[in-house]
Enzyme design. Sequence first.
Site, PDB file in Angstrom:
ATOM      1  N   LYS A 191     -34.091 100.644  16.952  1.00  0.00           N
ATOM      2  CA  LYS A 191     -32.772 100.580  16.296  1.00  0.00           C
ATOM      3  C   LYS A 191     -31.924  99.505  16.972  1.00  0.00           C
ATOM      4  CE  LYS A 191     -28.700 102.387  16.660  1.00  0.00           C
ATOM      5  NZ  LYS A 191     -27.911 101.231  16.198  1.00  0.00           N
ATOM      6  N   GLU A 267     -30.642 101.759  30.610  1.00  0.00           N
ATOM      7  CA  GLU A 267     -30.125 100.507  31.191  1.00  0.00           C
ATOM      8  C   GLU A 267     -28.683 100.406  30.716  1.00  0.00           C
ATOM      9  OE1 GLU A 267     -31.715  98.360  33.080  1.00  0.00           O
ATOM     10  OE2 GLU A 267     -33.796  98.992  32.857  1.00  0.00           O
ATOM     11  N   CYS A 302     -24.551  92.414  30.974  1.00  0.00           N
ATOM     12  CA  CYS A 302     -24.453  93.615  31.810  1.00  0.00           C
ATOM     13  C   CYS A 302     -24.425  93.260  33.294  1.00  0.00           C
ATOM     14  CB  CYS A 302     -25.626  94.536  31.510  1.00  0.00           C
ATOM     15  SG  CYS A 302     -27.214  93.699  31.636  1.00  0.00           S
ATOM     16  N   GLU A 401     -15.773  97.951  33.258  1.00  0.00           N
ATOM     17  CA  GLU A 401     -16.552  96.870  32.650  1.00  0.00           C
ATOM     18  C   GLU A 401     -15.787  96.333  31.437  1.00  0.00           C
ATOM     19  OE1 GLU A 401     -20.143  97.843  30.397  1.00  0.00           O
ATOM     20  OE2 GLU A 401     -21.167  96.203  31.415  1.00  0.00           O
TER      21      GLU A 401
END
Length: 498
Positions: A191, A267, A302, A401
Amino acid sequence: MTSTLTLQDWQARASKLKPSTQAIIDGRTHAGCGAPLDAVNPATGRTLAQVASCDEHDIDQAVRAARRAFESGVWSGMPRAERKKRLLKLAELITLHAEELALIETLDMGKPISDTLGYDIPEAARTYAWYAETIDKQYDEIAPTDAHALATITREPLGVIAAVVPWNYPLLMATWKVAPALAMGNSVVLKPAEQSCLSAIRLGELALEAGIPPGVLNIVPGTGPVAGQALGLHPDVDCLAFTGSTATGKRFMQYSGQSNLKQIWLECGGKSPHIIFDDCPDLDRAALAAAIGIFNNQGEVCIAGSRLYVQSGIYDEFMRKLERHAAAMQPGDPLDPNAKMGAIVDERQLARVLQYVDSGKREGATLRVGGGQVRSETGGYYVEPTIFECGTQSLTIVREEIFGPVLAASRFDTEEEALAQANASIYGLGSGLWTADLSRAHRVSRRLRAGLVWVNCYFDGDVTVPFGGVKQSGFGRDKSLHALDKYSSLKTTWISLG
Ligand code: NAD
């Protein structure tokens, strides 16, 4: 991979592009029962195409197709040499279609064409080729038992792997899951993120062309709360490999507990510290690395070095150099081969990044460069490289973040202070340090709580080395031979010789 194509050439190709937009289930295109998704070009704000959106029913069909393919042995039982040949063929087809895939990725996601053509696509091809080569090089084990028994330890595929991936490196993040999962003989349901489905769909087509049998790689575009959740809760998915935000990663742990205890590999997010000691061997190179570390891919990385720590003695000189590099990385048209930065993926992410810029100003950080939306006349979503100087580590822009081109810079005096600041995060993904002192390099690397440490470089990597984090950046590793562990289980067979 390089290209001689100009901005005008890419624009001409873009105007003719007719991307495939349907799901692929059991080797066939599939319209999807959900309301279609708009694939929007972040460089212009205009809709490129409408993409199928899968609902729970579609997901169930895809998982059933994957299960049937797995149980039939059409892939898992295929002679290894043949499985390897077909995965190598997929790598070859990706290379053959590199320009088309790079264009799709750039139009769908907003990153510069030089990045997609120079990194994302060739790296994806290399990853399939590398894992293909592992297929006929895996040996099983015999345990050192007493003489009365023979105990074998064999590695087996898990069955049906679901992969749910983000939009920042759409094809590559998918590839880091799909390539090792297929190499182990599993079936996969992939997906893609709703913002960036097009390259995954093309991947599904190329996989069929490469001879990967129907049902072995299914592509199910759809929204997170519907298609993603349906995969997370599905009772017949054996393992779910996820890349995305920490908040969504936590949901997948819950989905697993609520359903069949499927294996979950995460992750997740990062807020990586990049430390420059005053004995840095090359300030110019470090300043360039710090700029690329946060502005590359519009900061939507990331492992972005989004927290910069510079020792007081070199702080002013370093920041001047860094600002010069930031000025040279202004966003441009992603189709321009000279663009260093492109557009932010969508309007929502743009608003999120600008809110963080506001919070930095409100909470008292000093804005040294950038901070604004630019190129709004294009209709696209562009933010200029932004650097804040932060007096305290409690600022929101230091802790959270942002996933945009916004750097939080701080100064430090001692090694202990640098380490304490670097480790004061819920995340533990990337980290970097620059020093000429070998002992310090080892000492600090050991004490950094992160899955990746770069010494006198940043972002370097290869399919041969593991990639992943600790703390709330997740667990499990993509890339390298270690990734195969995620998609296989060990079976012990004890044979009595008595
Ligand atoms: P996201 O978590 O919003 O979405 C990631 C995927 O999860 C998408 O496919 C999305 O559709 C799906 N999803 C969203 N909500 C869901 C739900 N409720 N249930 C099931 N599935 C759901 O993340 P994003 O905004 O697409 O990506 C940015 C994040 O990804 C950042 O936090 C970034 O750090 C992280 N990321 C991590 C790595 C890594 O290797 N650690 C690499 C790239 C990106």
